[in-house]
Every structure is written in structure tokens, then in C-alpha cells.
Design a protein around this motif. Structure first.
Motif, PDB file in Angstrom:
ATOM      1  N   ARG A 113       0.690  -0.937   0.292  1.00 42.02           N
ATOM      2  CA  ARG A 113      -0.266   0.050  -0.165  1.00 42.02           C
ATOM      3  C   ARG A 113       0.690   1.072  -0.108  1.00 42.02           C
ATOM      4  N   VAL A 114       0.677   1.912  -0.806  1.00 44.91           N
ATOM      5  CA  VAL A 114       1.337   3.688  -0.907  1.00 44.91           C
ATOM      6  C   VAL A 114       0.049   4.313  -0.409  1.00 44.91           C
ATOM      7  N   ILE A 115       0.145   5.407   0.112  1.00 43.66           N
ATOM      8  CA  ILE A 115      -0.689   6.629   0.192  1.00 43.66           C
ATOM      9  C   ILE A 115      -0.156   7.543  -0.140  1.00 43.66           C
ATOM     10  N   SER A 116      -1.514   8.272  -0.726  1.00 44.22           N
ATOM     11  CA  SER A 116      -0.362   9.518  -1.912  1.00 44.22           C
ATOM     12  C   SER A 116      -2.434  10.614  -1.645  1.00 44.22           C
ATOM     13  N   SER A 117      -2.309  11.688  -2.248  1.00 46.44           N
ATOM     14  CA  SER A 117      -2.964  12.565  -2.682  1.00 46.44           C
ATOM     15  C   SER A 117      -3.514  11.673  -3.500  1.00 46.44           C
ATOM     16  N   GLY A 118      -4.790  12.628  -3.490  1.00 43.51           N
ATOM     17  CA  GLY A 118      -5.981  12.180  -5.108  1.00 43.51           C
ATOM     18  C   GLY A 118      -5.813  12.286  -5.829  1.00 43.51           C
ATOM     19  N   SER A 134     -10.327   1.636   4.251  1.00 36.73           N
ATOM     20  CA  SER A 134      -9.409   1.690   2.891  1.00 36.73           C
ATOM     21  C   SER A 134      -8.064   2.785   3.325  1.00 36.73           C
ATOM     22  N   VAL A 135      -8.513   3.848   3.234  1.00 30.81           N
ATOM     23  CA  VAL A 135      -7.395   5.108   3.844  1.00 30.81           C
ATOM     24  C   VAL A 135      -7.054   4.564   5.488  1.00 30.81           C
ATOM     25  N   ALA A 136      -8.448   4.776   6.372  1.00 33.59           N
ATOM     26  CA  ALA A 136      -7.702   4.819   7.775  1.00 33.59           C
ATOM     27  C   ALA A 136      -7.170   3.100   7.847  1.00 33.59           C
ATOM     28  N   ASP A 137      -7.248   2.520   7.342  1.00 30.99           N
ATOM     29  CA  ASP A 137      -6.239   1.054   7.515  1.00 30.99           C
ATOM     30  C   ASP A 137      -5.093   1.433   6.770  1.00 30.99           C
ATOM     31  N   ALA A 138      -4.826   1.725   5.527  1.00 30.38           N
ATOM     32  CA  ALA A 138      -3.809   2.196   4.806  1.00 30.38           C
ATOM     33  C   ALA A 138      -2.363   3.333   6.008  1.00 30.38           C
ATOM     34  N   GLU A 139      -3.901   4.114   6.436  1.00 25.56           N
ATOM     35  CA  GLU A 139      -2.969   5.385   7.276  1.00 25.56           C
ATOM     36  C   GLU A 139      -2.312   4.749   8.663  1.00 25.56           C
ATOM     37  N   ASN A 168      -4.628  15.085   5.784  1.00 22.17           N
ATOM     38  CA  ASN A 168      -4.933  15.481   3.870  1.00 22.17           C
ATOM     39  C   ASN A 168      -6.314  14.613   3.027  1.00 22.17           C
ATOM     40  N   PRO A 169      -7.357  15.296   3.631  1.00 21.25           N
ATOM     41  CA  PRO A 169      -8.385  15.163   3.503  1.00 21.25           C
ATOM     42  C   PRO A 169      -8.115  14.641   2.019  1.00 21.25           C
ATOM     43  N   ARG A 170      -7.890  14.808   1.175  1.00 20.94           N
ATOM     44  CA  ARG A 170      -8.149  13.816  -0.517  1.00 20.94           C
ATOM     45  C   ARG A 170      -7.083  13.188  -0.337  1.00 20.94           C
ATOM     46  N   ARG A 171      -6.798  12.160   0.421  1.00 21.91           N
ATOM     47  CA  ARG A 171      -5.843  11.012   0.632  1.00 21.91           C
ATOM     48  C   ARG A 171      -6.542  10.100   0.273  1.00 21.91           C
ATOM     49  N   ARG A 211      -0.253  -5.470 -10.095  1.00 22.42           N
ATOM     50  CA  ARG A 211      -1.737  -4.271  -9.940  1.00 22.42           C
ATOM     51  C   ARG A 211      -1.832  -3.702  -9.354  1.00 22.42           C
ATOM     52  N   ALA A 212      -1.895  -2.431  -9.526  1.00 27.88           N
ATOM     53  CA  ALA A 212      -2.683  -1.310  -8.311  1.00 27.88           C
ATOM     54  C   ALA A 212      -3.910  -0.593  -8.733  1.00 27.88           C
ATOM     55  N   VAL A 213      -4.376  -0.825  -7.906  1.00 28.80           N
ATOM     56  CA  VAL A 213      -5.368  -0.220  -8.003  1.00 28.80           C
ATOM     57  C   VAL A 213      -5.925   1.201  -6.650  1.00 28.80           C
ATOM     58  N   VAL A 214      -6.883   2.167  -7.336  1.00 26.27           N
ATOM     59  CA  VAL A 214      -7.002   3.070  -6.432  1.00 26.27           C
ATOM     60  C   VAL A 214      -8.259   2.750  -5.154  1.00 26.27           C
TER      61      VAL A 214
END
Length: 135
Positions: A52-57, A100-105, A118-121, A91-94
Motif C-alpha cells: 500500500r502507498v498513501i497519496s493525495s488523490g 481503506s484509507v484509515a487502514d493504510a494510514e 490530508n482530506p484528499r488522501r 497490479r495497482a488500483v486506487v
């Protein structure tokens, strides 16, 4: 370590390497076929073969993965420390749902540090299909 098709039977040294704090790179492929390589933090769940990679959308890497469609984009993440290195391909998906975001954080915080708000994460979720490296 030779190439493997999954994360089954990886060594303890491999798992420890992916728990240590290392800056990584994410490589995606642009529409013209050239690589786009950026520094990222990566977390690995070896049990599910998911990185997993967190990023701005709004980032370029996220836009490239989204453009690949529902089947996902072919990507690679890599980390290196002296002679030790490892690359994970898949293979990567967004994912942009709050769970999912909270788990990755949480995973990012365990390996690196608390991510800035980051509200756009979003999360780039990679289903790992190949492992390479020298550990």
C-alpha cells in the motif's frame, strides 16, 4: 533471493526488510511508455500479498493508476539499503473509501510516522504478483 511468483515462503530477512523504515520508489508507466518513478512510503501485508502507498488523490501517480481502469495498472515498488534490495511487482488500483484509507494510514504510521492530515488522501493498493531482490 530469486524471483518468486507470490509472497509464499519468503524469508524472515525479507519480511524484516519490509518492516524496517526505508524510503521506497513507485514506478508507473506513462501513456507514452516511459517510466514515472517517485519516492514513496510503502507498507506490505505479506499475508495477503498487498502493498500500500498513501497519496493525495490529485497526484500524477494516482491519476495514472486510475487511468488503467478496473483491471489496475502494472507497477513496481522498490527499496534499497546498500547491497540489500527488494522489488515488488503487481497490479495497482486506487481505493478511496474511508475504511481503506484509515487502514493504510495505520499501517504507514507503524512503519514510518503519523501521516499529516490530508482530506484528499487515497490508497494505491498493489496486489503483489512477483518478488525480486537480494537479501
Amino acid at each position: 533471493m530469486a524471483a518468486k511468483s507470490t509472497l509464499d515462503n519468503v524469508s524472515d530477512a525479507f519480511l524484516e526488510f519490509w518492516r524496517e523504515r526505508h524510503l521506497c520508489t513507485l514506478t508507473t508507466v506513462r501513456q507514452d511508455g516511459t517510466p514515472h518513478v517517485v519516492p514513496v512510503g510503502v507498507t506490505l501485508d505479506a499475508g495477503t500479498a498487498t502493498a500500500r502507498v498513501i497519496s493525495s488523490g490529485t497526484s500524477h501517480k494516482v491519476r495514472q493508476v486510475r487511468a488503467a481502469g478496473p483491471e489496475g495498472a502494472r507497477v513496481a515498488v522498490c527499496q534499497v539499503d546498500g547491497r540489500r534490495w527488494s522489488t515488488l511487482e503487481g497490479r495497482a488500483v486506487v481505493r478511496d473509501d474511508p475504511e481503506s484509507v484509515a487502514d493504510a494510514e495505520r499501517r504507514y504510521e507503524q512503519r514510518y510516522k503519523t501521516p499529516r492530515p490530508n482530506p484528499r488522501r487515497v490508497v494505491i493498493e498493489i496486489s503483489v504478483t512477483k518478488v525480486l531482490g537480494n537479501l
